[in-house]
Design an enzyme around this catalytic site. Structure first.
Site, PDB file in Angstrom:
ATOM      1  N   LEU A   1      27.324 -37.965  27.559  1.00  4.99           N
ATOM      2  CA  LEU A   1      27.579 -36.281  28.104  1.00  4.99           C
ATOM      3  C   LEU A   1      26.518 -36.626  29.838  1.00  4.99           C
ATOM      4  O   LEU A   1      26.322 -35.785  30.350  1.00  4.99           O
ATOM      5  CB  LEU A   1      26.849 -35.113  27.304  1.00  4.99           C
ATOM      6  CG  LEU A   1      28.060 -34.907  25.856  1.00  4.99           C
ATOM      7  CD1 LEU A   1      27.344 -33.425  25.267  1.00  4.99           C
ATOM      8  CD2 LEU A   1      29.595 -34.939  26.670  1.00  4.99           C
TER       9      LEU A   1
ATOM     10  N   HIS B   1      38.643 -38.427  27.859  1.00  6.85           N
ATOM     11  CA  HIS B   1      38.635 -37.760  28.138  1.00  6.85           C
ATOM     12  C   HIS B   1      39.324 -36.669  26.595  1.00  6.85           C
ATOM     13  O   HIS B   1      40.541 -37.018  27.384  1.00  6.85           O
ATOM     14  CB  HIS B   1      38.431 -37.422  29.275  1.00  6.85           C
ATOM     15  CG  HIS B   1      37.774 -35.457  29.320  1.00  6.85           C
ATOM     16  ND1 HIS B   1      36.465 -35.168  29.339  1.00  6.85           N
ATOM     17  CD2 HIS B   1      39.097 -34.785  29.618  1.00  6.85           C
ATOM     18  CE1 HIS B   1      36.614 -33.655  29.501  1.00  6.85           C
ATOM     19  NE2 HIS B   1      37.806 -33.312  29.706  1.00  6.85           N
TER      20      HIS B   1
HETATM   21  C1  GRF Z   1      35.819 -37.432  22.391  1.00  9.12           C
HETATM   22  O1  GRF Z   1      36.274 -36.505  21.594  1.00  9.12           O
HETATM   23  C2  GRF Z   1      35.769 -38.085  23.646  1.00  9.12           C
HETATM   24  O2  GRF Z   1      37.207 -38.019  24.633  1.00  9.12           O
HETATM   25  C3  GRF Z   1      34.747 -37.246  24.107  1.00  9.12           C
HETATM   26  O3  GRF Z   1      33.444 -36.707  23.424  1.00  9.12           O
HETATM   27  C4  GRF Z   1      34.719 -37.158  22.617  1.00  9.12           C
HETATM   28  C5  GRF Z   1      33.442 -38.373  21.818  1.00  9.12           C
HETATM   29  O4  GRF Z   1      33.906 -38.471  19.866  1.00  9.12           O
HETATM   30  N1  GRF Z   1      34.496 -37.593  25.844  1.00  9.12           N
HETATM   31  P1  GRF Z   1      33.229 -39.230  19.136  1.00  9.12           P
HETATM   32  O5  GRF Z   1      32.058 -38.990  19.285  1.00  9.12           O
HETATM   33  O6  GRF Z   1      33.341 -40.808  19.654  1.00  9.12           O
HETATM   34  O7  GRF Z   1      33.201 -39.036  17.421  1.00  9.12           O
END
Ligand code: GRF
Length: 197
Positions: free
Chosen positions: A87, A106
């Site tokens: 993030l 994304h």
């Molecule tokens: C995913 O939906 C990705 O697209 C976004 O953050 C989420 C991460 O999910 N950037 P996870 O931690 O891999 O389960």
């Protein structure tokens, strides 16, 4: 030929990271060398350790000292970076060093529903509120802005009548798990073939 070393950055649960680790487990040419998180609660950190992957949990203050981070990545001979639910904005010295050697996923069809603060549920809620009939995933190179780098791959999914945040999240996650490792492999393979031409 020596393996390409990949670092994965996460901030959340890490289901994509685990899926990528699984995918490359038996592949000799691509080595998941590092898993980094700015959240000690990330599930994938514990799982990654169990699989013998070097893991690092860092706090956001140390992330601000971006020379330290770049030197650390270089000391580990990292060739390629995968963001999977990370993030924080990536510092410029790292985006420059890893230009076209760093990708992000994304959970929407960028440029729609991207940018600062647009992650997780917020993305899907906005898609549903706007009565979009389709959403999807975007895999793109990373530059110094959020969700802004050149798009490499997109896949659409229908938003059906009756879909809610839970069902849409599930649909998108299935797409992410199906395509992200394959696209990472394609991008790395193409870099390697260009560099050794
Ligand atoms: C995913 O939906 C990705 O697209 C976004 O953050 C989420 C991460 O999910 N950037 P996870 O931690 O891999 O389960």
């Amino acid at each position: 030929m020596t393996a390409i070393n990949v670092a994965i950055f996460i901030s959340g649960y890490g289901s994509n990271a685990l899926n990528i680790i699984e995918y490359f487990d038996k592949k000799k040419s691509i080595n998941i060398a590092l898993l980094l998180s700015n959240n000690s609660q990330s599930f994938a950190i514990e799982k990654g350790q169990e699989k013998g992957i070097e893991t690092v949990v860092f706090n956001n203050d140390s992330f601000k000292n971006n020379d330290l981070l770049l030197h650390y990545l270089l000391s580990k001979q990292i060739d390629f970076i995968v963001l999977a639910g990370f993030l924080k904005l990536i510092p410029k010295n790292i985006t420059h060093h890893f230009a076209e050697k760093m990708v992000n996923i994304h959970p929407s069809l960028l440029p729609k529903y991207g940018g600062k603060g647009m992650y997780g549920k917020q993305v899907h809620l906005a898609v549903l509120e706007n009565k979009e009939t389709e959403s999807g995933i975007t895999i793109h190179y990373v530059n110094e802005e959020y969700d802004d780098g050149h798009i490499i791959f997109q896949k659409k999914v229908s938003v059906e009548h009756g879909d809610d945040v839970v069902t849409l999240t599930k649909k998108i996650q299935q797409l992410e798990h199906k395509y992200y490792p394959k696209i990472i492999e394609q991008v790395i393979t193409s870099i390697v073939s260009k560099e050794f031409k």
